[in-house]
Design an enzyme around this catalytic site. Structure first.
Site, PDB file in Angstrom:
ATOM      1  N   CYS A   1       0.845  -1.203   0.000  1.00 41.07           N
ATOM      2  CA  CYS A   1       0.000   0.000   0.000  1.00 41.07           C
ATOM      3  C   CYS A   1       0.879   1.251   0.000  1.00 41.07           C
ATOM      4  O   CYS A   1       1.635   1.457  -0.943  1.00 41.07           O
ATOM      5  CB  CYS A   1      -0.986  -0.030   1.164  1.00 41.07           C
ATOM      6  SG  CYS A   1      -2.317   1.161   0.949  1.00 41.07           S
TER       7      CYS A   1
ATOM      8  N   HIS B   1      -3.875  -4.694  -0.348  1.00 39.00           N
ATOM      9  CA  HIS B   1      -3.516  -5.284   0.946  1.00 39.00           C
ATOM     10  C   HIS B   1      -3.513  -6.805   0.828  1.00 39.00           C
ATOM     11  O   HIS B   1      -4.557  -7.434   0.951  1.00 39.00           O
ATOM     12  CB  HIS B   1      -4.485  -4.806   2.029  1.00 39.00           C
ATOM     13  CG  HIS B   1      -4.284  -3.368   2.383  1.00 39.00           C
ATOM     14  ND1 HIS B   1      -3.421  -2.977   3.377  1.00 39.00           N
ATOM     15  CD2 HIS B   1      -4.778  -2.239   1.850  1.00 39.00           C
ATOM     16  CE1 HIS B   1      -3.403  -1.661   3.449  1.00 39.00           C
ATOM     17  NE2 HIS B   1      -4.228  -1.180   2.525  1.00 39.00           N
TER      18      HIS B   1
ATOM     19  N   GLU C   1      -2.586  -8.822   2.949  1.00 44.19           N
ATOM     20  CA  GLU C   1      -2.989  -9.400   4.234  1.00 44.19           C
ATOM     21  C   GLU C   1      -4.500  -9.392   4.433  1.00 44.19           C
ATOM     22  O   GLU C   1      -4.999  -9.992   5.368  1.00 44.19           O
ATOM     23  CB  GLU C   1      -2.276  -8.661   5.379  1.00 44.19           C
ATOM     24  CG  GLU C   1      -2.783  -7.249   5.683  1.00 44.19           C
ATOM     25  CD  GLU C   1      -2.299  -6.156   4.726  1.00 44.19           C
ATOM     26  OE1 GLU C   1      -1.710  -6.485   3.676  1.00 44.19           O
ATOM     27  OE2 GLU C   1      -2.539  -4.982   5.045  1.00 44.19           O
TER      28      GLU C   1
END
Lengths: 195, 251
Positions: A77, A177, A179
């Site tokens: 990001c 992202h 994650e």
């Protein structure tokens, strides 16, 4: 395998730590140059605003350390954007590892800013995207973007193409992202750990 | 293109998921960690977790529970309820929340939105707006919907967005838990007034309600609780329905 996550108070790192734990690795959150140099992989998450992030990096001396790292490095990001030359966000000089200028999206009736939500990837290339296809979605939240260039390894549309992922040597960056992108994000993160 | 999002909402009280009608008459809907994991597996695009008693009883959201949920969740995770300071937000982000949702505190002191956006970035600041239809006008309510503020909904949404909200979670209290469909007029008015994404909430009952709120309401995301918790509509079924109806969703 030693996995270091750069700790520079540059936003929310906990989600990244949890995602790495789900992959069975115990990451170290650190700002120590030595620990970063000897890690096998370095992750560089970032959220928030570019100039304060750069200020935090400089305060920790990391603006000098990070560009000298030689192991696989993944900016996430804002962490990806900071790899560029310059950002329109508060007219900020960045780390200068990749030749892009970060620009702001211009909203229209059909395209809101921030670009927030799940978007599909296209024009994928490189080892990070092994097993990932153009039908797959990942999660984005950002108001600024890196344009497409020869360094681009994945694109997304909002509405024009922008860099969803970049690479120069050992430096990789993803605008989305990993994650928080479900099974697809987990695969990309696992691919990075396998580099 | 960016897809329309489906967001299950866990209203949590004393460590359990609960759900009421128009914010009252709560019934138990299960263990939040198990529900969160199930929704992520089923294809939820995001998860919202609201500690619904926090504002009225003036206690902190349950950071430990937030941590337990965040540990299993590989989709974005928003936490709200009783957040009033920069320190509250920091604690939640450290526990694994990706975004926070603020409501009463933002109404009491709108600059809080700006402070949080400056400190943590707009992307993690969701302003939750509870609106009730009173004599033909959408009025903003505060303190878990118990106190009228005298503010008009669209004007407050515009102000919140200009102060730095990255997203608005717009709940029609008049529709909440009724399963009679979303407040389309309110959602459309807010969506047109702001350039940040709008999550519509309150009133989801049938799959067609979602088509309507995305199409006529212009919502970027739709949030629901009852229909998901009580297994009335499964997320994969709903997504497939929306896909066939021509709504762009992540399948």
């Amino acid at each position: 395998m030693e996995i270091a996550v750069v700790d520079y108070k540059g936003g929310n790192v906990q989600s990244v730590l949890f995602a790495l734990e789900r992959l069975g690795v115990q990451p170290t959150l650190t700002a120590d140059p030595e620990a970063l140099r000897k890690a096998d992989k370095v992750l560089f998450p970032g959220e928030g605003e570019a100039s304060s992030a750069m200020q935090a990096l400089r305060a920790a001396g990391l603006d000098v350390v990070l560009p000298t790292l030689t192991q696989p490095f993944l900016g996430i990001c804002l962490g990806m954007q900071l790899l560029g030359q310059h950002s329109e966000e508060n007219n900020t000089s960045l780390l200068g590892l990749l030749p892009f200028t970060v620009q702001r999206f211009v909203p229209d009736a059909a395209h809101k800013v921030p670009h927030m939500g799940w978007n599909n990837l296209q024009a994928l290339r490189g080892p990070l995207f092994a097993g990932v296809s153009a039908a797959d979605h990942v999660y984005f939240v950002h108001s600024y973007y890196a344009p497409v260039g020869e360094y681009t390894t994945a694109q997304a549309l909002h509405p024009a193409p922008f860099s969803a992922a970049v690479q120069h040597g050992n430096f990789h960056g993803v605008q989305f992202h990993t994650e928080k992108s479900g099974a697809v994000g987990t695969r990309i993160l696992a691919n990075f750990l396998d580099l | 293109m960016v897809k329309k999002r489906l967001i299950p909402c866990l209203d949590v009280r004393d460590g359990r998921t609960v759900k009421g009608v128009q914010f009252e008459g709560l019934r138990d809907a299960g263990d939040p960690v198990a529900l969160a994991a199930r929704y992520a597996r089923e294809g939820a695009d995001e998860l919202v977790f609201l500690d619904i008693t926090a504002t009225n009883q003036r206690r902190q959201p349950l950071t430990e529970l937030v941590r337990d949920v965040a540990r299993v969740l590989d989709i974005p995770f928003t936490v709200g309820g009783g957040i009033s300071t920069v320190a509250d937000v920091e604690a939640l982000l450290l526990s694994g929340a990706d975004k926070v949702s603020i409501n009463s505190a933002a109404l009491a002191r709108p600059e809080l939105i700006h402070e949080l956006a400056q400190r943590f970035g707009s992307q993690c600041v969701v302003v939750a707006v509870d609106a009730r239809l009173v004599e033909g006008q959408w009025q903003i309510m505060t303190r878990a919907g118990t106190v009228a503020t005298g503010r008009e909904a669209v004007a407050w949404c515009r102000e919140a967005a200009s102060l730095g909200a990255g997203e608005l979670l717009l709940t029609s209290m008049s529709h909440d838990g009724t399963k009679s469909g979303f407040a389309l007029d309110l959602t459309q008015a807010v969506s047109e007034a702001v350039s940040v994404p709008v999550i519509a909430s309150g009133g989801a009952g049938q799959p067609a309600d979602f088509t309507a709120v995305f199409r006529a309401g212009g919502a970027d995301a739709a949030l629901a609780a009852s229909i998901f918790h009580f297994n009335e509509t499964a997320i994969p079924t709903l997504k497939h329905y929306l896909h066939l109806a021509g709504i762009p969703v992540r399948l």
